[in-house]
Scaffold this motif. Sequence first.
Motif, short mmCIF file in Angstrom:
data_model
loop_
_atom_site.label_atom_id
_atom_site.label_comp_id
_atom_site.label_asym_id
_atom_site.label_seq_id
_atom_site.Cartn_x
_atom_site.Cartn_y
_atom_site.Cartn_z
N GLU A 195 0.83 -1.20 0.00
CA GLU A 195 0.00 0.00 0.00
C GLU A 195 0.87 1.25 0.00
O GLU A 195 1.98 1.26 0.55
N VAL A 196 0.32 2.29 -0.60
CA VAL A 196 1.06 3.55 -0.62
C VAL A 196 0.98 4.20 0.75
O VAL A 196 -0.07 4.21 1.40
N VAL A 197 2.09 4.74 1.19
CA VAL A 197 2.17 5.44 2.47
C VAL A 197 2.16 6.95 2.24
O VAL A 197 1.38 7.67 2.85
N ALA A 198 3.05 7.39 1.39
CA ALA A 198 3.16 8.82 1.12
C ALA A 198 3.90 9.01 -0.19
O ALA A 198 4.70 8.17 -0.59
N SER A 199 3.59 10.13 -0.84
CA SER A 199 4.27 10.45 -2.08
C SER A 199 4.42 11.96 -2.19
O SER A 199 3.68 12.73 -1.55
N LYS A 231 -1.47 10.36 8.34
CA LYS A 231 -1.55 11.82 8.32
C LYS A 231 -1.35 12.38 9.72
O LYS A 231 -1.91 11.89 10.68
N GLY A 232 -0.53 13.41 9.79
CA GLY A 232 -0.24 14.03 11.07
C GLY A 232 0.89 13.36 11.83
O GLY A 232 1.38 13.90 12.82
N ARG A 233 1.31 12.18 11.37
CA ARG A 233 2.40 11.47 12.05
C ARG A 233 3.63 11.35 11.15
O ARG A 233 4.76 11.38 11.63
N PHE A 234 3.39 11.18 9.87
CA PHE A 234 4.49 11.01 8.92
C PHE A 234 4.63 12.27 8.07
O PHE A 234 3.64 12.92 7.74
N VAL A 275 14.57 11.25 -1.23
CA VAL A 275 13.27 11.40 -0.58
C VAL A 275 13.40 10.85 0.83
O VAL A 275 14.09 9.84 1.06
N THR A 276 12.76 11.52 1.75
CA THR A 276 12.85 11.16 3.17
C THR A 276 11.45 11.01 3.75
O THR A 276 10.55 11.78 3.40
N LEU A 277 11.29 10.05 4.61
CA LEU A 277 10.02 9.86 5.31
C LEU A 277 10.30 9.91 6.81
O LEU A 277 10.94 9.00 7.36
N GLN A 278 9.86 10.96 7.43
CA GLN A 278 9.98 11.11 8.89
C GLN A 278 8.73 10.52 9.50
O GLN A 278 7.62 10.97 9.23
N MET A 279 8.93 9.51 10.34
CA MET A 279 7.80 8.80 10.95
C MET A 279 7.82 9.02 12.44
O MET A 279 8.77 8.61 13.12
N ASN A 280 6.80 9.67 12.95
CA ASN A 280 6.67 9.95 14.38
C ASN A 280 5.45 9.22 14.94
O ASN A 280 4.58 8.78 14.19
N SER A 281 5.41 9.14 16.24
CA SER A 281 4.27 8.50 16.92
C SER A 281 3.95 7.14 16.30
O SER A 281 2.78 6.82 16.00
N LEU A 282 4.97 6.35 16.12
CA LEU A 282 4.79 5.07 15.44
C LEU A 282 3.93 4.12 16.25
O LEU A 282 3.95 4.12 17.50
#
Length: 114
Positions: free
Chosen positions: A45-49, A63-66, A77-84
């Motif tokens: 599944e797509v997470v973000a683009s 949304k709101g976390r990544f 490209v970077t994916l910052q993932m918070n509140s995992l």
Amino acid sequence: VQLQASGGGLVQPGGSLRLSCAASGSVFSIDIMGWYRQAPGNEREVVASVTLGGSTHYKDSVKGRFTISRDNAKNTVTLQMNSLKPEDTAVYYCIAFYNGVSYWGKGTLVTVSS
């Protein structure tokens, strides 16, 4: 186009991880860069683009976390993932759409567990 991803690992719920992906080869302006993920037993599944112009798209559950960002000059490209959350556990894949062709990097495992 070759994609090299890094940054996966094990993190506790509520923690953060940062995934990075660099594209190499004879590329100039990659139309879209992003991240997919695949959890065991689930479809990819797509997470973000993010587009070349900076428009972003996120899966509702992140949304709101990544936060996705890219450096066009460096083709990264970077994916910052918070509140995992445990449900974020999956293999994450970097993807690039360039000249009508999609390119995939090898996955990097993200495990969210206490």
